[in-house]
Scaffold this active site. Sequence first.
Site, PDB file in Angstrom:
ATOM      1  N   ASN A 178     -30.523  12.540   1.575  1.00  0.00           N
ATOM      2  CA  ASN A 178     -31.920  12.850   1.873  1.00  0.00           C
ATOM      3  C   ASN A 178     -32.690  12.980   0.566  1.00  0.00           C
ATOM      4  OD1 ASN A 178     -31.723  15.745   0.981  1.00  0.00           O
ATOM      5  ND2 ASN A 178     -30.295  15.828   2.714  1.00  0.00           N
ATOM      6  N   ASP A 189     -26.840  16.672   8.378  1.00  0.00           N
ATOM      7  CA  ASP A 189     -26.346  17.126   9.686  1.00  0.00           C
ATOM      8  C   ASP A 189     -25.163  16.279  10.160  1.00  0.00           C
ATOM      9  OD1 ASP A 189     -28.267  19.145   9.944  1.00  0.00           O
ATOM     10  OD2 ASP A 189     -29.752  17.731  10.720  1.00  0.00           O
ATOM     11  N   LYS A 241     -15.649  -1.921   0.024  1.00  0.00           N
ATOM     12  CA  LYS A 241     -17.069  -2.132   0.263  1.00  0.00           C
ATOM     13  C   LYS A 241     -17.306  -2.906   1.555  1.00  0.00           C
ATOM     14  CE  LYS A 241     -21.207  -4.286  -1.713  1.00  0.00           C
ATOM     15  NZ  LYS A 241     -21.757  -5.105  -2.821  1.00  0.00           N
ATOM     16  N   PHE A 250     -33.828  28.147   5.365  1.00  0.00           N
ATOM     17  CA  PHE A 250     -35.043  27.335   5.253  1.00  0.00           C
ATOM     18  C   PHE A 250     -35.195  26.472   6.494  1.00  0.00           C
ATOM     19  CE2 PHE A 250     -34.792  28.728   0.998  1.00  0.00           C
ATOM     20  CZ  PHE A 250     -35.973  28.412   0.341  1.00  0.00           C
ATOM     21  N   LYS A 260     -34.708  28.769  14.977  1.00  0.00           N
ATOM     22  CA  LYS A 260     -33.570  28.591  14.064  1.00  0.00           C
ATOM     23  C   LYS A 260     -33.107  29.923  13.502  1.00  0.00           C
ATOM     24  CE  LYS A 260     -32.241  25.909   9.945  1.00  0.00           C
ATOM     25  NZ  LYS A 260     -32.694  24.902   8.949  1.00  0.00           N
ATOM     26  N   LYS A 316     -29.330  31.475  14.470  1.00  0.00           N
ATOM     27  CA  LYS A 316     -28.350  31.473  13.383  1.00  0.00           C
ATOM     28  C   LYS A 316     -28.279  32.812  12.648  1.00  0.00           C
ATOM     29  CE  LYS A 316     -28.807  26.515  13.143  1.00  0.00           C
ATOM     30  NZ  LYS A 316     -28.930  25.285  12.345  1.00  0.00           N
TER      31      LYS A 316
END
Length: 400
Positions: free
Chosen positions: A208, A277, A287, A321, A335, A339
């Site tokens: 990301n 995730d 490859k 976050f 969230k 959690k």
Amino acid sequence: MLRDSNIVLGITGGIAAYKIPELVRMMTKEGAKVKVVMTDNARQFVTPVTLQTVSENPVYIDTFQMTSRSEIDHIALAVWADIMVIAPATANVIGKIASGIADDLLTTVVTAVKSPVLLCPAMNTNMYTNPVVESNLQKLASLGYHVMKAASGSLACKTEGPGRLPPLEDILEEVETIFTKKDLQGVRILVTAGPTQEALDPVRFITNHSSGKMGYAIAVMARRRGGDVTLVSGPTSMVPPQGVRVVPIESALQMHQAVMENLDKADVVVKAAAVSDYRPARFSPSKIKKEKDALCVDLKKNPDIIAEIGKGKGNKIVVGFAMETDDLIENAKKKMTEKCMDLIVANDLSEPGSGFKHDTNIVTLIDRSGAMERLPMMGKGDVADAILDRVSALLQKMTV
């Protein structure tokens, strides 16, 4: 942190003195006011004109110099200083200060100053490791002086070893640390930062856009405030923070392992990393060739690290976050509850200046009581401080 602070910068007669104009520039860029005191020998390596130009203040050399009819310079400078930094600090000046000798302007100011004094040693390796010099540095540290460790590397005398002036960035960071309140002294803080990389084959991976800047800012600020900080970091271009234990990882599974190995020793956990995730269900040892118009990749869910921490957190404070593009507050609250977090930092990626790669952030802090505080756009260091203010308040509540 240095804005409007008064720094007296002492320069002694070592070859590393040529680096100090840049240190002055860095300090003034941070908003500090700098006045330079030089020994006579220091002028062999750098000129007063250079230092006066970059500091925009007179340079002080003569013990009996008076810049006004009513002020004696060594007393006026000592009273003016919020901190005194000596860089480079030679064996000679270290020995003088340790013995209480005040035979020039610089050592006279040191004797008179009541604010913190930071010594940045730089000298030949044999001098630095001389038992007398080592004893003098230990004595000064025991008396409350702040003493940096000399860096190692190539020296001007063609030798290798300890004795180099600490990096200028480290000196500036140490000054910042001295100025910072120590409300997290001794608190063990585990921080995660950066992205994870989930390998498809030896060449490609899924990742990301996280730069690690937010997590690194939290680690730096927590260390400044006295925290005992461990940083579990995914791959970033960030420089490892001074005084922080860094555990480098690549994948989400590696981050999970590193976090769990360090979890028992943590009082506070701040999960700022952008953990993937999902990961490829199968890793190709060779490859993957481009043979078809489309490639389908099966993905497998990664462990939910913060959920696992929350389930067995006990007395730990857990900060997470939430990075969203839609329904920011609703998703962040959900969230946090699911959690078992104590505090969540919510930021909307659609807002300019917020989220990945920026030096700034726009966040809303939400705690378990439902209280919310939206912060204006600010630097990530300032955001980190605001988060740690909340952590400090939660710790205080736990001790009442």
